[in-house]
Scaffold this motif. Structure first.
Motif, PDB file in Angstrom:
ATOM      1  N   ILE A 153      34.575  39.312  43.730  1.00 50.82           N
ATOM      2  CA  ILE A 153      33.920  39.483  42.431  1.00 50.82           C
ATOM      3  C   ILE A 153      33.871  40.970  42.112  1.00 50.82           C
ATOM      4  N   ASN A 154      34.572  41.362  41.080  1.00 47.79           N
ATOM      5  CA  ASN A 154      34.620  42.774  40.672  1.00 47.79           C
ATOM      6  C   ASN A 154      34.968  43.685  41.852  1.00 47.79           C
ATOM      7  N   GLY A 155      35.855  43.217  42.697  1.00 46.57           N
ATOM      8  CA  GLY A 155      36.315  44.024  43.827  1.00 46.57           C
ATOM      9  C   GLY A 155      35.514  43.851  45.099  1.00 46.57           C
ATOM     10  N   GLU A 156      34.369  43.207  45.042  1.00 43.48           N
ATOM     11  CA  GLU A 156      33.559  42.962  46.240  1.00 43.48           C
ATOM     12  C   GLU A 156      34.049  41.683  46.913  1.00 43.48           C
ATOM     13  N   THR A 157      34.480  41.802  48.168  1.00 36.91           N
ATOM     14  CA  THR A 157      35.076  40.657  48.863  1.00 36.91           C
ATOM     15  C   THR A 157      34.121  39.971  49.832  1.00 36.91           C
ATOM     16  N   PHE A 158      32.916  40.512  50.009  1.00 37.07           N
ATOM     17  CA  PHE A 158      31.902  39.875  50.862  1.00 37.07           C
ATOM     18  C   PHE A 158      32.422  39.630  52.281  1.00 37.07           C
ATOM     19  N   LYS A 159      32.913  40.708  52.880  1.00 33.91           N
ATOM     20  CA  LYS A 159      33.421  40.639  54.247  1.00 33.91           C
ATOM     21  C   LYS A 159      32.446  41.348  55.193  1.00 33.91           C
ATOM     22  N   ASN A 181      23.907  37.749  44.098  1.00 36.48           N
ATOM     23  CA  ASN A 181      22.974  38.450  43.217  1.00 36.48           C
ATOM     24  C   ASN A 181      22.440  39.738  43.832  1.00 36.48           C
ATOM     25  N   ALA A 182      22.397  39.781  45.167  1.00 38.94           N
ATOM     26  CA  ALA A 182      21.865  40.967  45.846  1.00 38.94           C
ATOM     27  C   ALA A 182      22.906  42.074  45.980  1.00 38.94           C
ATOM     28  N   SER A 183      24.147  41.793  45.670  1.00 35.87           N
ATOM     29  CA  SER A 183      25.218  42.773  45.845  1.00 35.87           C
ATOM     30  C   SER A 183      25.312  43.697  44.630  1.00 35.87           C
ATOM     31  N   SER A 184      25.086  44.982  44.862  1.00 37.14           N
ATOM     32  CA  SER A 184      25.198  45.950  43.771  1.00 37.14           C
ATOM     33  C   SER A 184      26.655  46.188  43.394  1.00 37.14           C
ATOM     34  N   ILE A 211      32.037  42.888  32.481  1.00 40.46           N
ATOM     35  CA  ILE A 211      33.270  42.503  33.183  1.00 40.46           C
ATOM     36  C   ILE A 211      32.941  41.573  34.349  1.00 40.46           C
ATOM     37  N   VAL A 212      33.723  40.508  34.451  1.00 36.74           N
ATOM     38  CA  VAL A 212      33.691  39.658  35.640  1.00 36.74           C
ATOM     39  C   VAL A 212      35.140  39.428  36.055  1.00 36.74           C
ATOM     40  N   THR A 213      35.548  40.139  37.075  1.00 34.40           N
ATOM     41  CA  THR A 213      36.912  39.994  37.582  1.00 34.40           C
ATOM     42  C   THR A 213      36.859  39.180  38.863  1.00 34.40           C
ATOM     43  N   MET A 214      37.316  37.938  38.770  1.00 30.94           N
ATOM     44  CA  MET A 214      37.289  37.030  39.917  1.00 30.94           C
ATOM     45  C   MET A 214      38.640  37.089  40.618  1.00 30.94           C
ATOM     46  N   GLY A 215      38.595  37.288  41.913  1.00 33.43           N
ATOM     47  CA  GLY A 215      39.826  37.342  42.683  1.00 33.43           C
ATOM     48  C   GLY A 215      39.977  36.114  43.563  1.00 33.43           C
ATOM     49  N   THR A 216      41.205  35.703  43.760  1.00 35.57           N
ATOM     50  CA  THR A 216      41.502  34.619  44.702  1.00 35.57           C
ATOM     51  C   THR A 216      42.261  35.234  45.859  1.00 35.57           C
ATOM     52  N   PRO A 217      41.580  35.539  46.964  1.00 33.34           N
ATOM     53  CA  PRO A 217      42.249  36.200  48.097  1.00 33.34           C
ATOM     54  C   PRO A 217      43.402  35.363  48.622  1.00 33.34           C
ATOM     55  N   ALA A 218      44.309  36.054  49.301  1.00 34.66           N
ATOM     56  CA  ALA A 218      45.471  35.368  49.890  1.00 34.66           C
ATOM     57  C   ALA A 218      45.010  34.564  51.093  1.00 34.66           C
TER      58      ALA A 218
END
Length: 628
Positions: A153-159, A181-184, A211-218
């Motif tokens: 989400i917007n470049g944050e991959t939550f890893k 929601n807690a991720s700045s 902006i909401v840029t949703m990514g689908t990781p490989a």
């Protein structure tokens, strides 16, 4: 251990030892009394810390420091009163406004197709993935939980630090939402609708610039695919080469793991489809598996394609709900395919828009939020005043008025709280000290009545903070702040009391205070809260700084908690008084050891004397019996 005896000599050895020890215990009693005085003094500082913290945090900052406390402006809304909420700030310019709203601001939003009803927020991602963790062995669970569900989400991959997704089968939908929601960095607001089963990701920034840029990781384990109804209609495995419909489960496992198992080595795999339990054995071929599924009455048709894909399709477009050890079953066929809901043609993103609002028939530019401030009035757009092109516009009319009552009550409250504090502080530094009343020892208490003990203890505690330098300093500094502002305060009808009242504030003329606020609402705010250009120059902020400094000094000296007003908080040992308390404890321990040794020595000496006297008496009796 020394035997304590009273011999035939008739001497009361216990009384004699006690008498001899009494003088030696005087220094110990004094140490215990000094320690008690220090403890009482620390408690006095803790009480002082509590009062100062309460005054600074709950009064100066929270209660009176906000703009609302001294705001004498009031917005009056007429016309379409439900369309716009208005709150006049202290900076309100007094301009009358006619407000029309033809479009509300929205946020750029991504939403999944949805799961439909029946999936509460407590549902785990494993359940959405068709896996029942409770039916798995510990080893199977561990293996499955290595599988993470990816999202960007917007470049944050939550890893995590190892590059693995922080979301796995144990993660609940509510935890997923809270984490996003807690991720700045993600800068997004997640929500989940139990009615539609939709996961929604919205930009924190409203309007067209959000902006909401949703990514689908490989990865085949994409998280967004779990929140799609289409996920439940068709389930397909990844392609598996080198197998036929005659290939058995044992052969599939050997191919996957590079093993040489026989059918007897393979544990049965139990899973469910739409609630129907199925079991596959090592000897079962793919054909047998398909026949088992198709004949189970699960309303699902199974097929195996020439490219090595197992496909499960719900009859008449129905659901394919997997459970049990479905993960283990899917692993036989190279794992489950990524959800088709991850495809860009299926996901849905709604662009945010700015609000369209006009004030006094002039369009306002770049209104990207439904809450904004203009002419010193905070407007919150709640609904349209003109529903569509064919509807009539029903505008909102806003006027500002001066209402000094709330500001007057706030000022009166501040003066009351300030006076209460300085009365309390003055009482501490002026409290009588009774030097002849030291803390009672346990032995002294046994000789007194309870009322006498209470009266004595009250006098012993009295004056422990008399002429305390920290209290005198903060009192002087607060009085100095007031003295600097006596001119402007007198304009508001506020003055100081007589000399005997030691700096108390007095509202000499309440009518003058109310009239002054009505005539110039900003005057009281600038005086107490500071002007906009120098907010730290207000009386409240200056006092808060001085009180904070006093709290720090008390903490350094007594070890009190500078961030709490709790009267039961633990003292910090590394403070000045904490170190002194440690010294007292060490000295008391040493003295107790010395006294115990002395007492033991006395008893040994008396025991030896008794033994000698007993021997002398025996010899004397022997001589007398011989002579006779």
């Amino acid at each position: 251990m020394v035997t304590r005896v009273n011999g035939f000599s008739g001497m009361d050895i216990d009384s004699m030892v006690k008498s001899m020890m009494a003088a030696k215990r005087v220094p110990l009693d004094k140490l215990n009394q000094d320690k008690q005085l220090l403890q009482w003094q620390r408690e006095g500082y803790r009480e002082l810390n509590s009062k100062l913290y309460d005054f600074r945090t709950n009064k100066l900052i929270t209660k009176y420091g906000g703009n609302a406390a001294l705001n004498a402006q009031k917005a009056v809304v007429t016309g379409n009163t439900t369309a716009v909420k208005a709150e006049a700030l202290a900076t309100a310019t007094g301009v009358d406004m006619k407000v029309s709203v033809t479009q509300l601001a929205t946020r750029t939003t991504y939403e999944t197709p949805g799961l439909g009803q029946g999936k509460p927020v407590t549902t785990s991602l494993a359940s959405l993935d068709g896996v029942n963790l409770s039916s798995m062995s510990s080893a199977e669970q561990t293996e499955y939980l290595k599988k993470g569900f990816d999202i960007s989400i917007n470049g944050e991959t939550f890893k995590d630090k190892d590059g693995k997704s922080i979301f796995n089968g144990l993660t609940s939908i509510s935890t997923l939402v809270a984490t996003i929601n807690a991720s700045s960095k993600a800068n997004a607001i997640a929500s989940y609708d139990e009615v539609t089963g939709k996961l929604t990701i919205a930009s924190k920034t409203s309007g067209k610039d959000g902006i909401v840029t949703m990514g689908t990781p490989a990865s085949s384990n994409t998280l967004l695919g779990l929140f799609s109804k289409s996920n439940l209609n068709v389930v397909e495995t990844n392609k598996l080469t080198g197998v036929t419909t005659a290939t058995t489960v044992t052969e599939l496992i050997n191919k996957r793991d590079g093993t040489s198992l026989v059918d007897a080595d393979v544990k049965d795999i139990k899973f469910t489809i739409n609630g129907k339990e199925l079991v596959v054995k090592g000897s079962d071929s793919i054909t047998t598996i398909m026949n088992t599924i198709n004949g189970a009455g699960a309303q699902v048709s199974a097929s195996f394609t020439t490219d090595g894909t197992l496909k499960l399709v719900g009859d008449s477009g129905g659901d394919v709900n997997l459970g049990g050890d479905s993960y283990g079953f899917m692993k036989l066929f190279n794992g489950r395919q990524s959800n088709p809901a991850d495809d860009n043609s299926i996901k849905k993103t709604i662009d945010g828009v700015n609000a369209k609002v006009s004030i006094n028939d002039v369009a306002i530019d770049n209104v990207n939020s439904n809450t904004f401030t203009i002419n010193g009035v905070q407007l919150t757009l709640q609904e349209l005043t003109k529903k569509d092109a064919a509807s009539a516009d029903i505008p909102v009319f806003i006027k500002t008025q001066t209402d000094p009552d709330k500001a007057v009550e706030s000022i009166k409250g501040f003066i009351e709280d300030y006076n209460s504090l300085i009365v309390s502080l003055n009482a501490k530094i002026d409290e009588a000290k009774y030097r002849d009343f030291r803390p009672l020892t346990d032995e002294q208490k046994t000789a007194l009545k309870d009322d006498d003990i209470k009266t004595w203890t009250e006098k012993a505690k009295s004056g422990l903070l008399k002429n305390d330098d920290i209290i005198k300093s903060v009192l002087s500094e607060m009085r100095g702040i007031i003295t600097e502002k006596l001119g402007p305060l007198s304009t508001l009808g506020i003055t100081t009391g007589n000399y005997m009242e030691k700096g108390k504030l007095v509202i000499a003329d309440e009518a003058k205070l109310k009239n002054a606020i009505s005539a110039n609402p900003q005057l009281a705010m600038d005086l107490l809260q500071g002007p906009t250009s120098a907010p730290k120059e207000g009386i409240l902020d200056k006092m808060a700084d001085k009180v904070s400094a006093a709290i720090d000094k008390i903490s350094e000296r007594a070890g009190t908690n500078r961030f709490s007003m709790d009267l039961t908080s633990t003292f910090k040992e590394e403070s000045v008084m904490g170190k002194k308390m440690k010294l007292y404890n060490t000295q008391i321990t040493s003295m107790l050891t010395m006294l115990n040794n002395a007492e033991t020595r006395y008893y040994k000496q008396f025991s030896a004397m008794e033994t000698a006297m007993n021997k002398l008496q025996s010899q004397s009796n022997s001589l007398f019996s011989t002579s006779s």
